[in-house]
Motif scaffolding. Structure first.
Motif, PDB file in Angstrom:
ATOM      1  N   THR A   1       0.792  -1.226   0.000  1.00 26.31           N
ATOM      2  CA  THR A   1       0.000   0.000   0.000  1.00 26.31           C
ATOM      3  C   THR A   1       0.828   1.281   0.000  1.00 26.31           C
TER       4      THR A   1
ATOM      5  N   ASP B   1       1.036   3.114   2.397  1.00 27.13           N
ATOM      6  CA  ASP B   1       0.292   4.034   3.249  1.00 27.13           C
ATOM      7  C   ASP B   1       1.137   4.392   4.476  1.00 27.13           C
TER       8      ASP B   1
ATOM      9  N   SER C   1       0.413   6.258  -3.073  1.00 28.10           N
ATOM     10  CA  SER C   1       0.072   5.165  -2.160  1.00 28.10           C
ATOM     11  C   SER C   1      -1.349   4.711  -2.451  1.00 28.10           C
TER      12      SER C   1
ATOM     13  N   GLU D   1      -4.502   4.427  -0.855  1.00 28.45           N
ATOM     14  CA  GLU D   1      -5.252   4.907   0.294  1.00 28.45           C
ATOM     15  C   GLU D   1      -6.603   5.436  -0.159  1.00 28.45           C
TER      16      GLU D   1
END
Length: 465
Positions: A13, A15, A376, A378
């Protein structure tokens, strides 16, 4: 509104928690990510267009923070003779190029980036040695049109040649000689900024570039350089542009700070053999550094990327593609970055896979001021997503996805590319006429080298016969 779902995938990810999620589901609506998480926690709408993620590693689209328009056609000229290659770039870009040349190159490099999973790239409109095609807007217009055709994002760096002015160009229709002034280039950059600066929605953005000056050069005429810097910064502020430079080294970043051209809106390429003052200037100003580990400048000098990151300086990764000896394969550049610094420190743990993945995703997004939108996987971010086909001998057994991507993957493993929520490539197939793009590129190069009497640079050095 199209709803898409990537199911049963391994999601890296990037994140804030740097989660790696096995058996993940990612939902998109239109151009935005609406859910990322384990499949057990996310319900897929019945109307969703499903993308099977089994045997796939899913990542945010890669961001290449430094490359050159034009170089896609000149990448092999000179067969390793750097001086001949630099001179050829100047000859072709300023006096031997046509609209067809810039269009063919933009399509070719865009196709290469798409198939390598690069969804966003900073492209300098020329270069080699500060030769930018900003005599009119035409070359920039063509590059932006090609970006939209390919379906990716380009931050086009347009700007200013090295003093002294005026510069001699030949018009793109090859009909007349042009005497190009600093003011002429400034006006063209402003017009391009007015027409193409919408990276998120129109997929083309504009940033400003001007030459790097060394401390020795600055002593020759500091007042003129200061005036140029002031004018460039006024243009940057007027249009809200990012600012980039190509080729910092040995005191030039500290000098740039003294000229007032550094700030959190700046990202500086190469940056080799930096002084302590350079590194502190980068940290103090909030400027980002773009490390190009596969570039010739990284052979001639060293970018202290690990040390800069340790200081808190944002460091992004660039390909410096596509010439004279490298392409847009960011997986290659990630692996090169790891080996480059591990060899320097003789320590196999100096940089790790997560570090280089950050440098071409979330940290690269920060360099262009879009870390809240790109870089990312998200919720709320743009749906710029790539899927790598993991079911290949060099990516098996299926474990340790961070290491797999950073140390073993290559551009040919990219199976699917999504930009702005739109599928631009799937099963490595695009909707583009790839053959026509390749044929036009070959034809335009042959015509350019013939026009500039450079056909001798097509010979392979060391080849028999």
């Amino acid at each position: 509104m199209t709803t898409r779902a990537i199911t049963n995938t391994t999601a890296i990810t990037m994140d804030p928690a740097r989660r790696v999620i096995e058996n993940a589901t990612i939902l998109m609506e239109a151009d935005r990510i609406t859910a990322v998480g384990p499949a057990s926690e996310i319900s897929v709408p019945i109307e969703a267009d499903r993308i099977a993620g089994e045997d796939m590693i899913t990542l945010p689209g890669l961001i290449d923070s430094h490359a050159h328009a034009g170089h896609g056609l000149t990448r092999n000229l000179g067969g390793g003779d750097g001086d001949a290659w630099f001179q050829a770039c100047e000859d072709i870009y300023t006096r031997g190029s046509t609209p067809g040349f810039w269009q063919a190159e933009a399509r070719l490099s865009g196709l290469e980036r798409l198939k390598a999973g690069i969804t966003t790239c900073t492209m300098l409109l020329g270069g080699g040695a500060d030769h930018y095609r900003t005599d009119t807007t035409e070359a920039g217009d063509l590059h932006c049109a090609a970006t939209r055709e390919i379906g990716i994002r380009t931050m086009l760096a347009v700007g200013l040649n090295r003093r002294p002015f005026p510069k001699r160009y030949t018009s793109l229709d090859l009909a007349r000689d042009i005497t190009l002034s600093f003011e002429d280039q400034m006006a063209v950059c402003g017009e391009l900024a007015q027409n193409h600066n919408d990276l998120l929605d129109s997929r083309t953005g504009i940033c400003l570039i001007m030459p790097v000056y060394s401390p020795a050069e600055a002593t020759q005429d500091p007042d003129e350089i200061c005036q140029m810097c002031d004018a460039a910064m006024a243009l940057r502020e007027k249009h809200g542009l990012r600012f980039t430079q190509d080729g910092h080294r040995e005191g030039s970043i500290a000098l740039a700070e003294s000229f007032g051209i550094l700030g959190p809106w700046a990202y500086l390429s190469h940056s080799v053999d930096l002084t302590a003052e350079d590194m502190e200037a980068a940290k103090r100003s909030g400027a980002s550094i773009v490390h190009n580990p596969s570039a010739i400048m990284s052979v001639l000098g060293r970018c202290p990327a690990p040390e800069l990151r340790e200081m808190g300086v944002n460091v992004a990764l660039g390909s410096d593609a596509a010439a004279p000896d490298r392409g847009y394969d960011m997986f290659r550049h990630m692996a090169q970055c790891l080996h480059y610094h591990r060899r320097h420190f003789r320590d196999p743990e100096v940089m790790m896979p997560l570090d280089v993945l950050e440098m071409c995703t979330i940290d690269a997004a920060k360099a262009i001021g879009l870390e809240d939108e790109l870089g990312s996987l998200e919720v709320g971010k743009k749906a710029d997503i790539i899927l790598l086909d993991r079911r290949k001998p060099h990516l098996y057994p299926p474990m340790m996805p961070l290491t797999t991507v950073a140390q073993f993957a290559n551009a040919a493993d990219v199976d699917t590319v999504i930009v702005n929520g739109e599928i631009r490539m799937q099963n490595r197939r695009t909707a583009l006429d790839e053959g026509a793009i390749l044929d036009a590129a070959a034809q335009e190069l042959q015509e350019a080298v013939a026009r500039c009497d450079l056909t001798h640079l097509l010979a392979e050095q060391g080849a028999a016969g």
